[in-house]
Write a protein that holds these residues in place. Structure first.
Motif, PDB file in Angstrom:
ATOM      1  N   GLY A 177       0.807  -1.211   0.000  1.00  0.00           N
ATOM      2  CA  GLY A 177       0.000   0.000   0.000  1.00  0.00           C
ATOM      3  C   GLY A 177       0.838   1.257   0.000  1.00  0.00           C
ATOM      4  O   GLY A 177       0.531   2.231  -0.711  1.00  0.00           O
ATOM      5  N   ILE A 178       1.908   1.280   0.782  1.00  0.00           N
ATOM      6  CA  ILE A 178       2.783   2.454   0.816  1.00  0.00           C
ATOM      7  C   ILE A 178       3.422   2.677  -0.551  1.00  0.00           C
ATOM      8  O   ILE A 178       3.508   3.806  -1.035  1.00  0.00           O
ATOM      9  CB  ILE A 178       3.847   2.290   1.916  1.00  0.00           C
ATOM     10  N   ALA A 179       3.845   1.584  -1.195  1.00  0.00           N
ATOM     11  CA  ALA A 179       4.433   1.712  -2.537  1.00  0.00           C
ATOM     12  C   ALA A 179       3.405   2.234  -3.535  1.00  0.00           C
ATOM     13  O   ALA A 179       3.710   3.094  -4.377  1.00  0.00           O
ATOM     14  CB  ALA A 179       4.980   0.364  -3.004  1.00  0.00           C
ATOM     15  N   ALA A 180       2.165   1.732  -3.460  1.00  0.00           N
ATOM     16  CA  ALA A 180       1.116   2.190  -4.375  1.00  0.00           C
ATOM     17  C   ALA A 180       0.860   3.683  -4.195  1.00  0.00           C
ATOM     18  O   ALA A 180       0.735   4.433  -5.178  1.00  0.00           O
ATOM     19  CB  ALA A 180      -0.162   1.401  -4.145  1.00  0.00           C
ATOM     20  N   LEU A 181       0.789   4.124  -2.966  1.00  0.00           N
ATOM     21  CA  LEU A 181       0.490   5.529  -2.682  1.00  0.00           C
ATOM     22  C   LEU A 181       1.668   6.432  -3.039  1.00  0.00           C
ATOM     23  O   LEU A 181       1.509   7.419  -3.785  1.00  0.00           O
ATOM     24  CB  LEU A 181       0.144   5.693  -1.196  1.00  0.00           C
ATOM     25  N   ARG A 182       2.837   6.122  -2.521  1.00  0.00           N
ATOM     26  CA  ARG A 182       3.983   7.035  -2.660  1.00  0.00           C
ATOM     27  C   ARG A 182       4.671   6.933  -4.014  1.00  0.00           C
ATOM     28  O   ARG A 182       5.092   7.939  -4.571  1.00  0.00           O
ATOM     29  CB  ARG A 182       4.992   6.753  -1.539  1.00  0.00           C
ATOM     30  N   GLU A 183       4.789   5.714  -4.531  1.00  0.00           N
ATOM     31  CA  GLU A 183       5.558   5.533  -5.760  1.00  0.00           C
ATOM     32  C   GLU A 183       4.697   5.620  -7.009  1.00  0.00           C
ATOM     33  O   GLU A 183       5.204   5.961  -8.090  1.00  0.00           O
ATOM     34  CB  GLU A 183       6.280   4.186  -5.723  1.00  0.00           C
ATOM     35  N   ARG A 184       3.389   5.305  -6.887  1.00  0.00           N
ATOM     36  CA  ARG A 184       2.539   5.247  -8.067  1.00  0.00           C
ATOM     37  C   ARG A 184       1.398   6.261  -8.051  1.00  0.00           C
ATOM     38  O   ARG A 184       0.698   6.388  -9.052  1.00  0.00           O
ATOM     39  CB  ARG A 184       1.947   3.836  -8.209  1.00  0.00           C
ATOM     40  N   GLY A 185       1.228   6.972  -6.961  1.00  0.00           N
ATOM     41  CA  GLY A 185       0.118   7.931  -6.905  1.00  0.00           C
ATOM     42  C   GLY A 185      -1.217   7.256  -7.109  1.00  0.00           C
ATOM     43  O   GLY A 185      -2.139   7.826  -7.710  1.00  0.00           O
ATOM     44  N   HIS A 187      -4.687   5.298  -5.633  1.00  0.00           N
ATOM     45  CA  HIS A 187      -5.573   5.093  -4.495  1.00  0.00           C
ATOM     46  C   HIS A 187      -5.456   3.640  -4.034  1.00  0.00           C
ATOM     47  O   HIS A 187      -5.010   2.769  -4.787  1.00  0.00           O
ATOM     48  CB  HIS A 187      -7.023   5.390  -4.886  1.00  0.00           C
ATOM     49  N   VAL A 188      -5.879   3.357  -2.810  1.00  0.00           N
ATOM     50  CA  VAL A 188      -5.793   1.991  -2.290  1.00  0.00           C
ATOM     51  C   VAL A 188      -7.135   1.533  -1.751  1.00  0.00           C
ATOM     52  O   VAL A 188      -7.916   2.319  -1.221  1.00  0.00           O
ATOM     53  CB  VAL A 188      -4.721   1.864  -1.186  1.00  0.00           C
ATOM     54  N   GLN A 189      -7.387   0.248  -1.909  1.00  0.00           N
ATOM     55  CA  GLN A 189      -8.545  -0.399  -1.282  1.00  0.00           C
ATOM     56  C   GLN A 189      -8.036  -1.515  -0.378  1.00  0.00           C
ATOM     57  O   GLN A 189      -7.205  -2.324  -0.799  1.00  0.00           O
ATOM     58  CB  GLN A 189      -9.504  -0.980  -2.322  1.00  0.00           C
ATOM     59  N   ILE A 190      -8.540  -1.553   0.857  1.00  0.00           N
ATOM     60  CA  ILE A 190      -8.045  -2.511   1.835  1.00  0.00           C
ATOM     61  C   ILE A 190      -9.207  -3.098   2.639  1.00  0.00           C
ATOM     62  O   ILE A 190     -10.315  -2.571   2.622  1.00  0.00           O
ATOM     63  CB  ILE A 190      -7.049  -1.865   2.809  1.00  0.00           C
ATOM     64  N   ILE A 191      -8.925  -4.173   3.368  1.00  0.00           N
ATOM     65  CA  ILE A 191      -9.818  -4.659   4.409  1.00  0.00           C
ATOM     66  C   ILE A 191      -9.518  -3.879   5.680  1.00  0.00           C
ATOM     67  O   ILE A 191      -8.363  -3.781   6.095  1.00  0.00           O
ATOM     68  CB  ILE A 191      -9.623  -6.166   4.651  1.00  0.00           C
ATOM     69  N   TYR A 192     -10.556  -3.315   6.278  1.00  0.00           N
ATOM     70  CA  TYR A 192     -10.372  -2.528   7.505  1.00  0.00           C
ATOM     71  C   TYR A 192     -11.699  -2.453   8.226  1.00  0.00           C
ATOM     72  O   TYR A 192     -12.741  -2.207   7.605  1.00  0.00           O
ATOM     73  CB  TYR A 192      -9.886  -1.117   7.157  1.00  0.00           C
ATOM     74  N   ASN A 193     -11.660  -2.678   9.532  1.00  0.00           N
ATOM     75  CA  ASN A 193     -12.865  -2.557  10.342  1.00  0.00           C
ATOM     76  C   ASN A 193     -12.474  -2.408  11.807  1.00  0.00           C
ATOM     77  O   ASN A 193     -11.276  -2.393  12.141  1.00  0.00           O
ATOM     78  CB  ASN A 193     -13.798  -3.752  10.117  1.00  0.00           C
ATOM     79  N   LEU A 194     -13.450  -2.293  12.677  1.00  0.00           N
ATOM     80  CA  LEU A 194     -13.205  -2.100  14.104  1.00  0.00           C
ATOM     81  C   LEU A 194     -12.267  -3.149  14.694  1.00  0.00           C
ATOM     82  O   LEU A 194     -11.482  -2.847  15.593  1.00  0.00           O
ATOM     83  CB  LEU A 194     -14.533  -2.153  14.859  1.00  0.00           C
ATOM     84  N   PHE A 195     -12.350  -4.367  14.216  1.00  0.00           N
ATOM     85  CA  PHE A 195     -11.562  -5.450  14.778  1.00  0.00           C
ATOM     86  C   PHE A 195     -10.277  -5.725  13.995  1.00  0.00           C
ATOM     87  O   PHE A 195      -9.363  -6.352  14.526  1.00  0.00           O
ATOM     88  CB  PHE A 195     -12.386  -6.742  14.839  1.00  0.00           C
ATOM     89  N   GLU A 196     -10.218  -5.316  12.743  1.00  0.00           N
ATOM     90  CA  GLU A 196      -9.071  -5.621  11.869  1.00  0.00           C
ATOM     91  C   GLU A 196      -8.493  -4.316  11.332  1.00  0.00           C
ATOM     92  O   GLU A 196      -8.876  -3.836  10.277  1.00  0.00           O
ATOM     93  CB  GLU A 196      -9.522  -6.541  10.723  1.00  0.00           C
TER      94      GLU A 196
END
Length: 337
Positions: A177-185, A187-196
């Motif tokens: 994700g850091i490479a996608a954001l910083r090196e490629r400009g 956007h990112v899609q991830i799994i994220y929730n209260l527990f994860e």
């Protein structure tokens, strides 16, 4: 419904989107050979103000794009379409044994072909948000891939691009994700929730720094945060949640530990006017880099509840502080391995 800007485009996106996985495959119990259920739910979603629909070419081997085209024929300009590419389901059709990943193909020719096929299935002249589907770090650092995406953007076939990290949660996705954001400009899609939270917490500050968007899927932790599970909950053999962990003992521990966590966050629904499912979405929307949350929607009751989460009361600083404390000590449970 509230909306946020999809950066790099003129699109405004509903903060609650619709993950088409649930109606584009059979992995969530929607058995819909003629698309009627999917078409109905998608149209109702737009009636509720949801205008962001996230699909992938591999969902149902194209069905996840076809159902969107059927649902919104003549209404293309009312919706924002995200789709994904990278899996070669053309040479490897059907759900693979054990739900294994299909082979990827990241060649420029394959990317161009995949984009054209998606445009045909979607019956549109452009894809608003085009995402690499579960790439590894070497693909994110492959110049040919992103040169091809820029060519597609310059040709008007896509408006912007991103990287959908997965399939399951893996800490390697932090570096990806850091490479996608910083090196490629990108956007990112991830799994994220209260527990994860392990992927989102290190990535969100980078997204803000780079002035890019993040999108989250599985906001209800595969259903735990919908508030309907019990110790007796089971899944059918073809429900994807059956494959969340490898064996029965681990699966049972995941469910029982999750239920204990749910008990400890009951304060989110007491005298707040929110359901647990709405609170789970509101928690994610406190992060400013989030553009849209993608709950799994597979019936009309869920659709109404989750769409209304946009207008539910925001989580207070005190509630967020309590959640942070609970998470820091893993809700009093054994440390995560």
């Amino acid at each position: 419904m509230k909306y946020r800007a999809l950066k790099g485009t003129s699109c405004n996106v509903s903060v609650v989107g619709f993950g088409v996985w649930t109606v584009g495959t059979k992995m969530w119990g929607v058995r819909d050979e003629d698309y009627d259920t999917g078409v109905r739910l998608l149209r109702q979603a737009l009636d509720h103000g949801i205008n962001f629909f996230d699909t992938a070419d591999v969902y149902g081997d194209g069905k996840g794009e076809v159902v969107l085209a059927q649902a919104f024929e003549g209404r293309r300009d009312e919706i924002v379409i995200a789709t994904k590419f990278g899996y070669d389901f053309y040479d490897h059709p059907g759900v693979q044994p054990g739900q294994r990943e299909r082979p990827h193909n990241w060649s420029p020719d394959f990317i161009r072909m995949a984009c054209e096929r998606s445009l045909q299935r979607l019956k549109t002249d452009r894809i608003d948000f085009y995402q690499l589907h579960n790439p590894r770090i070497e693909t994110i650092r492959n110049d040919e891939v992103f040169d091809t995406l820029r060519e597609l953007r310059e040709a008007g076939k896509i408006l912007t691009y991103g990287v959908a990290l997965g399939p399951a949660i893996d800490r390697r996705q932090i570096a990806e994700g850091i490479a996608a954001l910083r090196e490629r400009g990108a956007h990112v899609q991830i799994i994220y929730n209260l527990f994860e939270r392990m992927i989102g917490e290190p990535l969100f500050p980078v997204a803000r720094e780079c002035d890019l968007n993040a999108f989250t899927r599985v906001p209800h932790c595969s259903g735990l945060l919908e508030g309907n599970y019990s110790e007796k909950t089971t899944f059918s053999k073809d429900d994807h949640r059956t494959f969340r962990v490898a064996d029965d003992e681990k699966r049972k521990a995941w469910l029982l530990d999750g239920l204990k966590k749910v008990e400890q966050i009951s304060f989110l629904t007491q005298d707040t006017g929110r359901t647990l499912g709405q609170a789970a979405i509101q928690f994610i929307l406190t992060e400013p880099s989030i553009c849209s949350v993608l709950p799994n929607i597979y019936n009309e009751q869920q659709l109404r509840e989750f769409a209304a989460a946009s207008d539910a009361s925001t989580l207070t600083p005190a509630e967020l502080a309590t959640l942070g404390e609970l998470h820091a000590r893993n809700y009093g449970l054994a440390p995560v391995a």
